[in-house]
Write a protein that holds these residues in place. Structure first.
Motif, PDB file in Angstrom:
ATOM      1  N   VAL A 283       0.849  -1.203   0.000  1.00  0.00           N
ATOM      2  CA  VAL A 283       0.000   0.000   0.000  1.00  0.00           C
ATOM      3  C   VAL A 283       0.885   1.253   0.000  1.00  0.00           C
ATOM      4  CG1 VAL A 283      -1.973  -1.057   1.153  1.00  0.00           C
ATOM      5  CG2 VAL A 283      -0.185  -0.040   2.538  1.00  0.00           C
ATOM      6  N   PRO A 284       0.474   2.286  -0.791  1.00  0.00           N
ATOM      7  CA  PRO A 284      -0.562   2.232  -1.818  1.00  0.00           C
ATOM      8  C   PRO A 284      -0.247   1.146  -2.844  1.00  0.00           C
ATOM      9  CG  PRO A 284       0.158   4.487  -1.438  1.00  0.00           C
ATOM     10  CD  PRO A 284       1.138   3.604  -0.734  1.00  0.00           C
ATOM     11  N   ALA A 285      -1.259   0.694  -3.547  1.00  0.00           N
ATOM     12  CA  ALA A 285      -1.051  -0.359  -4.534  1.00  0.00           C
ATOM     13  C   ALA A 285      -0.060   0.097  -5.595  1.00  0.00           C
ATOM     14  CB  ALA A 285      -2.385  -0.714  -5.189  1.00  0.00           C
ATOM     15  N   PRO A 286       0.777  -0.796  -6.089  1.00  0.00           N
ATOM     16  CA  PRO A 286       1.742  -0.427  -7.129  1.00  0.00           C
ATOM     17  C   PRO A 286       1.052   0.238  -8.323  1.00  0.00           C
ATOM     18  CG  PRO A 286       2.219  -2.619  -6.312  1.00  0.00           C
ATOM     19  CD  PRO A 286       0.926  -2.214  -5.691  1.00  0.00           C
ATOM     20  N   GLY A 287       1.564   1.413  -8.714  1.00  0.00           N
ATOM     21  CA  GLY A 287       1.022   2.143  -9.838  1.00  0.00           C
ATOM     22  C   GLY A 287      -0.195   2.987  -9.522  1.00  0.00           C
ATOM     23  N   ALA A 288      -0.617   3.006  -8.244  1.00  0.00           N
ATOM     24  CA  ALA A 288      -1.823   3.750  -7.879  1.00  0.00           C
ATOM     25  C   ALA A 288      -1.611   5.251  -8.047  1.00  0.00           C
ATOM     26  CB  ALA A 288      -2.211   3.442  -6.441  1.00  0.00           C
ATOM     27  N   VAL A 289      -2.664   5.950  -8.408  1.00  0.00           N
ATOM     28  CA  VAL A 289      -2.687   7.417  -8.461  1.00  0.00           C
ATOM     29  C   VAL A 289      -3.615   7.877  -7.342  1.00  0.00           C
ATOM     30  CG1 VAL A 289      -3.230   9.445  -9.836  1.00  0.00           C
ATOM     31  CG2 VAL A 289      -2.284   7.393 -10.943  1.00  0.00           C
ATOM     32  N   ILE A 290      -3.081   8.637  -6.379  1.00  0.00           N
ATOM     33  CA  ILE A 290      -3.845   9.005  -5.187  1.00  0.00           C
ATOM     34  C   ILE A 290      -3.855  10.517  -5.027  1.00  0.00           C
ATOM     35  CG2 ILE A 290      -3.322   6.817  -4.038  1.00  0.00           C
ATOM     36  CD1 ILE A 290      -1.199   8.269  -2.410  1.00  0.00           C
ATOM     37  N   GLU A 291      -4.822  11.009  -4.277  1.00  0.00           N
ATOM     38  CA  GLU A 291      -4.928  12.444  -4.033  1.00  0.00           C
ATOM     39  C   GLU A 291      -4.351  12.832  -2.681  1.00  0.00           C
ATOM     40  OE1 GLU A 291      -8.940  13.668  -4.522  1.00  0.00           O
ATOM     41  OE2 GLU A 291      -9.010  13.193  -6.672  1.00  0.00           O
ATOM     42  N   ASP A 292      -4.350  11.919  -1.736  1.00  0.00           N
ATOM     43  CA  ASP A 292      -3.875  12.204  -0.385  1.00  0.00           C
ATOM     44  C   ASP A 292      -2.358  12.254  -0.359  1.00  0.00           C
ATOM     45  OD1 ASP A 292      -3.437  12.475   2.302  1.00  0.00           O
ATOM     46  OD2 ASP A 292      -4.356  10.562   2.874  1.00  0.00           O
ATOM     47  N   GLY A 293      -1.770  13.378   0.072  1.00  0.00           N
ATOM     48  CA  GLY A 293      -0.321  13.512   0.159  1.00  0.00           C
ATOM     49  C   GLY A 293       0.269  12.861   1.391  1.00  0.00           C
ATOM     50  N   ARG A 294      -0.596  12.377   2.306  1.00  0.00           N
ATOM     51  CA  ARG A 294      -0.121  11.687   3.506  1.00  0.00           C
ATOM     52  C   ARG A 294      -0.749  10.288   3.589  1.00  0.00           C
ATOM     53  NH1 ARG A 294      -1.510  13.494   8.306  1.00  0.00           N
ATOM     54  NH2 ARG A 294       0.427  12.754   9.273  1.00  0.00           N
TER      55      ARG A 294
END
Length: 371
Positions: A283-294
């Motif tokens: 986690v985060p999953a490999p290749g994931a695009v996330i909005e949370d900077g923390r």
């Protein structure tokens, strides 16, 4: 077939010119059992079938009791089982509970030499800070297979070759792999001096889009225990001579380094732990695009045999080690950044060892993107 018949001539002998007990020599597990067989020859040198149950058997008191060719072993000891029949007598040497023997711990480089074919290489003593599996040092093989067309090989040669006691089940070694997919081989000489080549890895498959995506060969990065079996009919004594990597495809020639530690002979099958923790659920999953900077960053780290050594866990985010928490029962390993990560790609590396020093194989490397 109905009505089929056959015949053969059988000769019965009352005396034997010679007798042989097999296996010889043999390592037997503590409190284990071992069956022996007999073969003989008559005065004309012809092979004679011998029923082991009809022979007179004796065993050295130190190793246990023998009856009808079956030894019931003690906890430990050395000695012989002896059979007598038809006026001939023969013995087999027996050792009970023989532990592995380290043939070379690579604490120094005095007995090793470079072995190359269409390649260049260098051997050096590596100390902690560099990969070391056990003790204070390992052996670094730095190799360059480039610019020399044809099958290339680079490795280490023992001079003199390492004599191996008795009859091992296998020869093993710890290897720090570089992910090169080169084949890793070795050779020993049997009691006749004949060279016997063995393979520590499966030969790399067909070339895909890149050399490092082939299947087989040195397809790991980090420490891994490898071993090769020694045939039960190998002619003794055995002398271990070389370990070397081989590349058959010129397109896959490269320059890199691998490390060796603890070349050893193993004599008994044992429930020995040579596999490190398993890292899953990234986690985060490999290749994931996330909005949370923390985000929570980590994985599950478990070892079902000896358990995970908490102090061995190293979590790096963008090349910097960060303080990760570890919950032993669940294997949950986590870190949450104090300051938000900048937008863009980020890399994570996670490694760990178990309580007997086996590293996770493979370690975990993955990436994600903060929007």
């Amino acid at each position: 077939l109905d009505g089929a018949t056959g015949s053969t001539t059988v000769s019965v002998v009352s005396a034997l010119a010679s007798l042989e007990v097999t296996p010889h020599p043999i390592i037997v597990s503590a409190r284990g059992s071992q069956s022996f067989t007999l073969s003989g020859r008559d005065a004309q040198g012809r092979t004679v079938a011998v029923d082991a149950s009809t022979a007179q058997w004796t065993a050295s008191p130190a190793i246990g009791r023998v009856a009808s060719g079956v030894l019931r072993a003690n906890q430990r000891g050395r000695g012989a089982v002896t059979a007598t029949i038809g006026g001939a007598t023969a013995s087999a040497h027996v050792e009970i509970g023989k532990p592995p023997i380290v043939l070379d711990d690579f604490e120094d480089t005095n007995s090793v030499r470079i072995s190359v074919t269409r390649a260049s290489a260098n051997l050096s003593r590596a100390v902690r800070g560099d990969p070391v599996r056990r003790g204070t040092a390992s052996l670094r093989l730095t190799y360059d297979l480039r610019n020399q067309p044809g099958i290339s090989a680079a490795g280490v040669r023992w001079e003199p070759a390492k004599e191996v006691e008795s009859r091992p089940l296998h020869i093993g070694i710890w290897v720090w792999g570089d992910g090169s997919r080169h084949d890793l081989r070795g050779n020993y000489r049997d009691g006749t001096g004949a060279i016997k080549v063995v393979s520590f890895t499966s030969t790399p498959g067909m070339l895909l889009s890149t050399c490092t995506r082939r299947h087989g060969g040195i397809d790991w990065i980090g420490w891994k225990y490898l071993h090769v079996p020694i045939p039960r009919d190998a002619i003794l004594p055995i002398h271990w001579e070389r370990i070397y990597l081989v590349e058959m495809n010129d397109r896959c020639d490269n320059a890199s380094s691998i490390y060796f530690d603890d070349l050893r002979a193993v004599y008994l099958e044992a429930a020995e732990d040579t596999k490190g923790p398993l890292i899953t659920n990234l986690v985060p999953a490999p290749g994931a695009v996330i909005e949370d900077g923390r985000p929570e960053i980590g994985a599950s780290v478990k070892d079902e045999i000896s358990g995970v050594e908490p102090a061995s866990i190293r979590l790096l985010v963008d090349g910097v080690q960060v303080p990760a928490t570890f919950d032993a029962p669940s294997g949950r390993t986590r870190y949450t950044p104090i300051k938000p990560l900048l937008p863009g790609p980020h890399r994570v590396h996670l490694e760990a060892q178990d309580n007997v020093g086996n590293p996770a194989q493979p370690s975990a490397d993955w990436g994600f993107v903060v929007k």
